[in-house]
Write a protein that holds these residues in place. Sequence first.
Motif, mmCIF file in Angstrom:
data_model
loop_
_atom_site.group_PDB
_atom_site.id
_atom_site.type_symbol
_atom_site.label_atom_id
_atom_site.label_comp_id
_atom_site.label_asym_id
_atom_site.label_seq_id
_atom_site.Cartn_x
_atom_site.Cartn_y
_atom_site.Cartn_z
ATOM 1 N N ARG A 9 52.395 -13.737 54.432
ATOM 2 C CA ARG A 9 52.997 -12.745 53.584
ATOM 3 C C ARG A 9 53.234 -11.516 53.757
ATOM 4 N NH1 ARG A 9 50.902 -7.779 52.878
ATOM 5 N NH2 ARG A 9 49.369 -7.394 54.655
ATOM 6 N N GLY A 10 54.294 -10.913 53.095
ATOM 7 C CA GLY A 10 55.618 -9.883 53.154
ATOM 8 C C GLY A 10 54.874 -8.337 53.208
ATOM 9 N N LYS A 11 55.033 -7.497 53.016
ATOM 10 C CA LYS A 11 54.114 -6.445 53.292
ATOM 11 C C LYS A 11 52.210 -5.979 53.530
ATOM 12 C CE LYS A 11 58.078 -3.707 52.701
ATOM 13 N NZ LYS A 11 58.626 -2.359 52.136
ATOM 14 N N GLY A 12 51.707 -5.636 54.665
ATOM 15 C CA GLY A 12 50.481 -4.821 54.272
ATOM 16 C C GLY A 12 50.221 -4.555 53.202
ATOM 17 N N CYS A 13 48.781 -4.744 53.267
ATOM 18 C CA CYS A 13 48.256 -4.297 51.837
ATOM 19 C C CYS A 13 47.269 -3.671 51.794
ATOM 20 C CB CYS A 13 48.308 -5.208 50.501
ATOM 21 S SG CYS A 13 50.345 -5.725 49.444
ATOM 22 N N ALA A 20 45.547 1.264 45.622
ATOM 23 C CA ALA A 20 45.203 2.054 43.419
ATOM 24 C C ALA A 20 45.693 0.476 43.378
ATOM 25 C CB ALA A 20 46.147 2.761 43.344
ATOM 26 N N ASN A 21 44.989 0.216 42.827
ATOM 27 C CA ASN A 21 44.797 -1.335 42.167
ATOM 28 C C ASN A 21 45.690 -1.310 40.577
ATOM 29 O OD1 ASN A 21 43.947 -3.361 43.839
ATOM 30 N ND2 ASN A 21 42.106 -2.016 43.876
ATOM 31 N N LEU A 22 46.879 -2.654 40.361
ATOM 32 C CA LEU A 22 47.258 -2.357 39.157
ATOM 33 C C LEU A 22 47.090 -3.712 39.054
ATOM 34 C CD1 LEU A 22 49.273 -1.494 36.895
ATOM 35 C CD2 LEU A 22 51.133 -1.918 38.659
ATOM 36 N N VAL A 23 46.619 -3.716 37.594
ATOM 37 C CA VAL A 23 46.636 -5.520 36.716
ATOM 38 C C VAL A 23 47.546 -5.361 35.091
ATOM 39 C CG1 VAL A 23 44.909 -7.395 35.530
ATOM 40 C CG2 VAL A 23 43.959 -5.320 37.049
ATOM 41 N N CYS A 24 48.174 -6.639 35.854
ATOM 42 C CA CYS A 24 49.399 -5.863 34.318
ATOM 43 C C CYS A 24 49.063 -7.906 33.581
ATOM 44 C CB CYS A 24 50.757 -6.935 35.059
ATOM 45 S SG CYS A 24 51.167 -5.529 36.157
ATOM 46 N N LEU A 25 48.369 -7.187 31.947
ATOM 47 C CA LEU A 25 47.958 -8.084 30.994
ATOM 48 C C LEU A 25 48.722 -8.296 29.801
ATOM 49 C CD1 LEU A 25 44.350 -7.027 31.345
ATOM 50 C CD2 LEU A 25 44.814 -9.001 32.141
ATOM 51 N N PRO A 26 49.406 -9.166 29.411
ATOM 52 C CA PRO A 26 48.074 -10.382 29.155
ATOM 53 C C PRO A 26 47.845 -11.871 30.489
ATOM 54 C CG PRO A 26 49.710 -11.185 28.081
ATOM 55 C CD PRO A 26 50.007 -9.407 28.439
ATOM 56 N N HIS A 27 48.717 -11.449 31.593
ATOM 57 C CA HIS A 27 49.047 -12.714 32.694
ATOM 58 C C HIS A 27 48.072 -12.562 33.481
ATOM 59 C CE1 HIS A 27 53.209 -13.611 30.225
ATOM 60 N NE2 HIS A 27 53.117 -14.891 30.911
ATOM 61 N N TYR A 77 48.578 -6.460 41.752
ATOM 62 C CA TYR A 77 49.077 -5.807 43.401
ATOM 63 C C TYR A 77 48.287 -4.870 43.247
ATOM 64 C CZ TYR A 77 53.584 -7.215 40.793
ATOM 65 O OH TYR A 77 54.012 -8.424 40.088
ATOM 66 N N GLY A 78 47.925 -4.274 44.834
ATOM 67 C CA GLY A 78 47.634 -3.198 45.570
ATOM 68 C C GLY A 78 48.464 -3.041 46.375
ATOM 69 N N ASP A 79 47.349 -1.895 47.176
ATOM 70 C CA ASP A 79 47.577 -0.605 48.196
ATOM 71 C C ASP A 79 49.548 -0.109 47.679
ATOM 72 O OD1 ASP A 79 48.049 0.875 50.173
ATOM 73 O OD2 ASP A 79 49.576 -0.592 51.049
ATOM 74 N N LEU A 80 48.862 0.175 45.754
ATOM 75 C CA LEU A 80 50.316 0.843 45.470
ATOM 76 C C LEU A 80 50.627 2.561 45.678
ATOM 77 C CD1 LEU A 80 49.988 -1.315 42.080
ATOM 78 C CD2 LEU A 80 51.779 -1.332 44.062
ATOM 79 N N GLY A 81 51.634 2.838 45.668
ATOM 80 C CA GLY A 81 52.439 4.202 45.560
ATOM 81 C C GLY A 81 53.124 4.296 44.106
#
Length: 301
Positions: A3-7, A176-183, A187-191
């Motif tokens: 995967r890409g950048k670390g999370c 910090a975690n983000l969930v995008c609904l409805p799909h 996402y994790g490790d977010l600034g």
Amino acid sequence: MTRGKGCGHCPGSHTGELPCLASATTKARSWLLIEHPGPWPERVEDIAGPAPVVRALRAAQRAGVRPQLIRRTGRRRPTPPMQVYAVFSQGDRVWAEGRKLADPGELADLDLDALAAGRSPGLGAPVVDPVLLVCTHGKRNACCARTGAPLARALSSRFGPLVWETTHVGGDRFAANLVCLPHGFYYGDLGEAEATAAVHAYLRGEVVLDRLRGRAGTPEPAQAAEHFVRAHTGRLGVDAVTVESLTGTSRYEAVVTVQESRYRVVFEAVQHSAPCGPDCGENLETYIVRDLTLLNAAALV
């Protein structure tokens, strides 16, 4: 290929980057979101009340629906009226409906078995706009409050009523975690910058691969296969990539469709040691590509 950048590293507790590829919760295809200002206990079903909310949370769990408590950032207003959403996020069958309930007792009228099966529970009108959840559940894990609360405030200032604080979404180590609904994209490790980019992408019907954990309700190896093919083809549309088949245990083979083209992906699971304490889990699994082959020569449109 990895995967890409670390999370996922909690400031002050983790000593290195953690792989977040293919780490979205696999058990959430249907969701019941109930506005509740708090306080939130460690387990949502243990809230003190109101009683109809407690009953609805427990009924959702029995039906196989994922319950989440949600609230606005900043000053907490009492409920009712409480905002409630029902969401289904499996495959290309994604939808959300919502309504404000004046009486929490109306929750008892919801057909949660129907929601678990992908049908309307009778809540209300379809919801067109995304529902964006930021985990701020400090009673579950302090990292979620420390990193999630400021992120929720920042996103609320940009995206207003689309953004809600929420209880545990899974993967505290990636706060910090983000969930995008409805799909159901995680996402994790977010600034703020990474989260803003993820939301802007979702609003235009796309994902970004940086910090993408995967899609809820999908087996983790399938999440990995989708990610690898997206990275290879550059196809970022939320519905642009479909995992047709998946076989294997620690070594996997998947067939993935991108519009008219099909790819064979061979990849392996590998273990990483968690560099943090028991609150954030033990060993972590991630995936490494061994082969990615175009199966047919149809041109990508």
